[in-house]
Structures are given as C-alpha cells and as structure tokens.
Design an enzyme around this catalytic site. Structure first.
Site, PDB file in Angstrom:
ATOM      1  N   TYR A 143      -4.347   6.744  -4.244  1.00 30.96           N
ATOM      2  CA  TYR A 143      -5.796   6.595  -4.358  1.00 30.96           C
ATOM      3  C   TYR A 143      -6.285   6.869  -5.781  1.00 30.96           C
ATOM      4  O   TYR A 143      -7.427   6.598  -6.115  1.00 30.96           O
ATOM      5  CB  TYR A 143      -6.526   7.524  -3.375  1.00 30.96           C
ATOM      6  CG  TYR A 143      -6.293   7.176  -1.911  1.00 30.96           C
ATOM      7  CD1 TYR A 143      -5.883   5.903  -1.530  1.00 30.96           C
ATOM      8  CD2 TYR A 143      -6.488   8.123  -0.919  1.00 30.96           C
ATOM      9  CE1 TYR A 143      -5.667   5.592  -0.196  1.00 30.96           C
ATOM     10  CE2 TYR A 143      -6.278   7.808   0.414  1.00 30.96           C
ATOM     11  CZ  TYR A 143      -5.863   6.542   0.770  1.00 30.96           C
ATOM     12  OH  TYR A 143      -5.645   6.233   2.082  1.00 30.96           O
ATOM     13  N   LYS A 194       8.523   8.360   2.398  1.00 28.89           N
ATOM     14  CA  LYS A 194       9.414   7.216   2.638  1.00 28.89           C
ATOM     15  C   LYS A 194      10.422   7.149   1.489  1.00 28.89           C
ATOM     16  O   LYS A 194      10.377   6.254   0.653  1.00 28.89           O
ATOM     17  CB  LYS A 194       8.601   5.923   2.797  1.00 28.89           C
ATOM     18  CG  LYS A 194       8.045   5.811   4.224  1.00 28.89           C
ATOM     19  CD  LYS A 194       7.407   4.490   4.538  1.00 28.89           C
ATOM     20  CE  LYS A 194       8.381   3.354   4.651  1.00 28.89           C
ATOM     21  NZ  LYS A 194       9.143   3.318   5.921  1.00 28.89           N
ATOM     22  N   ASP A 227       6.914   6.381   8.841  1.00 30.93           N
ATOM     23  CA  ASP A 227       6.757   5.476   9.993  1.00 30.93           C
ATOM     24  C   ASP A 227       7.295   6.129  11.265  1.00 30.93           C
ATOM     25  O   ASP A 227       6.687   6.068  12.330  1.00 30.93           O
ATOM     26  CB  ASP A 227       7.419   4.114   9.725  1.00 30.93           C
ATOM     27  CG  ASP A 227       8.802   4.218   9.095  1.00 30.93           C
ATOM     28  OD1 ASP A 227       9.176   5.315   8.643  1.00 30.93           O
ATOM     29  OD2 ASP A 227       9.523   3.209   9.052  1.00 30.93           O
ATOM     30  N   ASP A 251      -3.633  10.634   5.155  1.00 26.85           N
ATOM     31  CA  ASP A 251      -4.878  10.022   5.610  1.00 26.85           C
ATOM     32  C   ASP A 251      -4.671   9.413   7.001  1.00 26.85           C
ATOM     33  O   ASP A 251      -5.445   9.644   7.940  1.00 26.85           O
ATOM     34  CB  ASP A 251      -5.269   8.933   4.591  1.00 26.85           C
ATOM     35  CG  ASP A 251      -6.709   8.501   4.720  1.00 26.85           C
ATOM     36  OD1 ASP A 251      -7.409   9.016   5.601  1.00 26.85           O
ATOM     37  OD2 ASP A 251      -7.131   7.631   3.942  1.00 26.85           O
ATOM     38  N   ASP A 255      -5.517  11.367  11.035  1.00 23.91           N
ATOM     39  CA  ASP A 255      -6.415  10.740  12.013  1.00 23.91           C
ATOM     40  C   ASP A 255      -5.688  10.492  13.333  1.00 23.91           C
ATOM     41  O   ASP A 255      -6.261  10.666  14.410  1.00 23.91           O
ATOM     42  CB  ASP A 255      -6.959   9.408  11.484  1.00 23.91           C
ATOM     43  CG  ASP A 255      -8.251   9.613  10.701  1.00 23.91           C
ATOM     44  OD1 ASP A 255      -8.549  10.770  10.348  1.00 23.91           O
ATOM     45  OD2 ASP A 255      -8.954   8.621  10.443  1.00 23.91           O
TER      46      ASP A 255
END
Ligand code: NAD
Length: 370
Positions: A143, A194, A227, A251, A255
């Site tokens: 970001y 990852k 993942d 992020d 959630d």
C-alpha cells in the site's frame, strides 16, 4: 495510590458519540471502583471537527494524541461529508493519526462469546470458544511501496504498478510484537506470507525465524502461506493463537477472521506504535465498525465493540489484565442473560437499546466487583 493515565477520547461522527457515551460510563465506573484513574481529554474529530474547525483533524488534537498515554477513538464519516475534497474527508483524520503516531501494528482479535455462537456463518463446533489474534503490519508493504502509479504506454494501453517492499527492521518490529503478545496468550505464533512466490515473503520468513531463535525460543512458531491460511481460518480457526502477517494479507485475513464472530458491533481493534523517548508506546483503540449512518440517533447501536476496545486499552497500554477481563466477563454475562442489541438479535432473546445495554453492563460490573 491511584495512577493517572492520560486518555484522549475522540468519539467522532454518527454512532461514535452514542457508543462512546456508554464507554464513558464504564470509564467513570473504573475511576470510582478500581485502582486506575484517568485524566480524560475529549476532542472533535472527523466530520464533527470539520463542521467546527474546517478540518477533520486539528493540529491541537494531533498534538494531544501524540502526548496521550492512549487514544480511544469512535468512528468517523457520514453521507453529508461524501462530497468534500479528499483532504477534508472525515476518514483523513484516522489515516493521519495512524501515520503521525507511527502505528505500525494492528491488532484484531476474533473472539466468539458462547452466547453468540450461532451468529457465525460457520458451524457452532468450529467457532465455539474461538479466541485468536490477527496482527497486521500497518505502515509498510504494497500500500506504500515505491514505485507506484499508473502510466500510459505508447501503444495506448495503460500500465499500473504497486510495489511490495519490506525491510528487516519493519519485519522484526512487527514480529517482536507478535511474540510478546503470544507470551501473554496461548504462546503460539503463526507467521503468514507467500515465501514460495515472493521475495518479500522469503525475507519475512527468514527474519521471523531469526528473531524467534534469538529472543523468543520458548514461543511455538509455525509458518503458513497466506492462501492456505485463508482456508484454515474457515476450516479450523481454533488451531491459531496469534497470526502475524503483512499489510495486504492482514487486510484480507483480519476481515475474514472478524466474520467468524458474526457481528461488526462486537469487534474491537488496537493499533500500536513504537515506544517513544519517554518509554510510552503510542496506541489508538477503536471499534472495527464505522459511523453507521443508517442507525444514528436511534439508540440502537451496539456499544460492545467500543467497550471491548477500551478493554484492549486497559490490557495493552496499561497492562491492567484483571480490569480488562472484568469488562470481557461482564459482556459475556450480559449476553448469556439473553440481552441483545438489534444487530446481534436472535430468536428468544430480549432486544435492548444502546443505553439499556450500557446499564446492564454496569450492573454486571458492580456484581463482579462486589
Ligand atoms: P459501518 O460499519 O458504519 O456500517 C455497516 C453496517 O453495520 C450498517 O448497517 C450499520 O448499521 C451496522 N453497524 C455498524 N456498527 C454497528 C454497531 N455498533 N451496532 C449496530 N450496528 C452496527 O460501515 P459503512 O456503512 O460502510 O460506513 C459508514 C460510514 O463509516 C462511512 O462514512 C465510512 O467511510 C465510515 N467508516 C469509518 C470507519 C472508521 O471510523 N474507522 C470505519 C469504517 C467505515
């Protein structure tokens, strides 16, 4: 002897002041009944600050936030501010506070209270007793990484770039928070990246492993690809204690974990910064939900997310574990008694207002402290 803690309260917009009103009653209760004493300062923030001062965050409020022991935040925003220029939007206030306070560690607990086990979209046996912590790196990664932007190519196509960047220092400081948190909880950290396909993932895994060996060998450490973590969170979330991950994966995963608990009105969060020259760790506590314009002024908002944010403040800024637990136990008991605000209503329960929920929690605190 009571110790004075300097707390800046920023209720904000929409239901912010309504839920904060109930938390203020609980803060007063702690002032009267427990060893902790608060010096409270209150300021406008977000749209409320824009209406009065023409800016969502004044220099004075920012300075107060920087010098406070902890900031308790409500929510900002509302449709009446949607047409404002970008730098005047209420949401700029929270982004500026995070940046100026250097809040690099975002803590999002996902806890399922027994009474609300049916609110989750997962089976009760999968989520009953769930208590995990997602720790997200908040100020680095994709970001913010440079280069970033969009350009037009000679052939007429457009090309966009975001860059994922992490340094050893950034990884070590968030990993240190993770290990320290785990020591006070279930003593397990799962580091998520990852590293199979990303250089930053490899660096992340190396640095977390190195820090673990050097400073926290007694904490159980595991690694997981992001993942797989998303799958495991919905397959068997109770396998985790603390999950630490970067800004982007955090992020998404926070959630996902939040929804295991079923309701936005129940979810607290904390954002922690570095320790400053006076030895204080800057910190801001806020519910995950926004200003809920659809229910504002109706005495319907659930004050529990804000209240649990205050419990996190007691635990992480002031190390008042017993006091934090008092609040969590009171919430658990009130929910078990069948009281619900509209957002967590279930068949057979008693629907109550924001203020009546506050009354019930205060009565329960009285009982527990008797
Ligand atoms: P929201 O979280 O405000 O509301 C989503 C839904 O959940 C609404 O139906 C609302 O009524 C309900 N809800 C939220 N909190 C509740 C509570 N405590 N009790 C009962 N019901 C609750 O999200 P949104 O509608 O997407 O955004 C509304 C405004 O809030 C926007 O201006 C947005 O920018 C802002 N916002 C602010 C923050 C923040 O201050 N950190 C976070 C998210 C959204």
């Amino acid at each position: 002897m009571k110790t004075n803690k300097k707390m800046l309260v920023l209720a904000g917009d929409g239901i912010g002041p309504e839920v904060m009103g109930q938390v203020r009653r609980v803060v007063d209760w702690f002032d009267r009944r427990r060893a902790v004493k608060f010096d409270i300062q209150e300021s406008l923030v977000g749209g409320a600050s824009y209406d009065k001062h023409g800016t969502p965050l004044t220099d004075k409020t920012l300075a107060d936030a920087l010098s406070a022991d902890a900031v308790l935040f409500g929510a900002v925003g509302g449709p009446q501010y949607d047409a404002l220029p970008f730098d005047k939007r209420p949401e700029r206030a929270i982004l500026a506070l995070r940046k100026e306070m250097g809040l690099f560690a975002n803590l999002r607990p996902a806890m399922v209270f027994d009474a609300l086990v049916d609110a989750s979209s997962l089976k009760p046996e999968v989520v009953r007793g769930l208590n995990i912590m997602i720790l997200r790196e908040l100020t680095g990664g994709v970001y913010f990484g440079e280069p970033r932007g969009m350009e037009k190519l000679p052939d007429g196509q457009r090309r966009a770039v975001d860059t994922q960047v992490y340094t050893t220092g950034e990884i070590q400081r968030i990993a240190r928070v993770a290990f320290e948190l785990a020591k006070k909880r279930g003593n397990k950290v799962c580091s998520v990246e990852k590293s199979n396909v990303m250089w930053t993932g490899q660096l992340w895994r190396d640095e977390v492993t190195k820090l673990h060996g050097a400073e926290f060998p007694k904490v159980e450490l595991s690694h997981m690809y992001a993942d797989n973590c998303a799958m495991q969170l919905v397959r068997n979330p109770k396998q985790f204690d603390v999950i630490v991950t970067d800004n982007l994966f955090g992020d998404l995963l926070s959630d996902c974990a939040a929804m295991l608990t079923g309701s936005l009105g129940m979810l607290p969060s904390a954002s922690l910064g570095a320790v400053d020259q006076q030895g204080r760790r800057r910190a801001l506590y806020e519910p995950v939900h926004g200003s809920a314009p659809d229910i504002v002024g109706k005495n319907m908002a659930n004050p529990i997310a804000e209240l649990l944010s205050f419990a996190m403040l007691l635990r992480y800024s002031f190390d008042l574990q017993d006091d934090a637990r008092l609040i969590e136990n009171a919430v658990e008991k009130v929910l078990a008694s069948g009281m619900r605000t509209a957002d967590i209503m279930s068949p057979g329960a008693a629907k109550v207002s924001t203020v009546v929920m506050g009354d019930a929690i205060l009565r329960e605190l009285d009982k527990q402290a008797a």
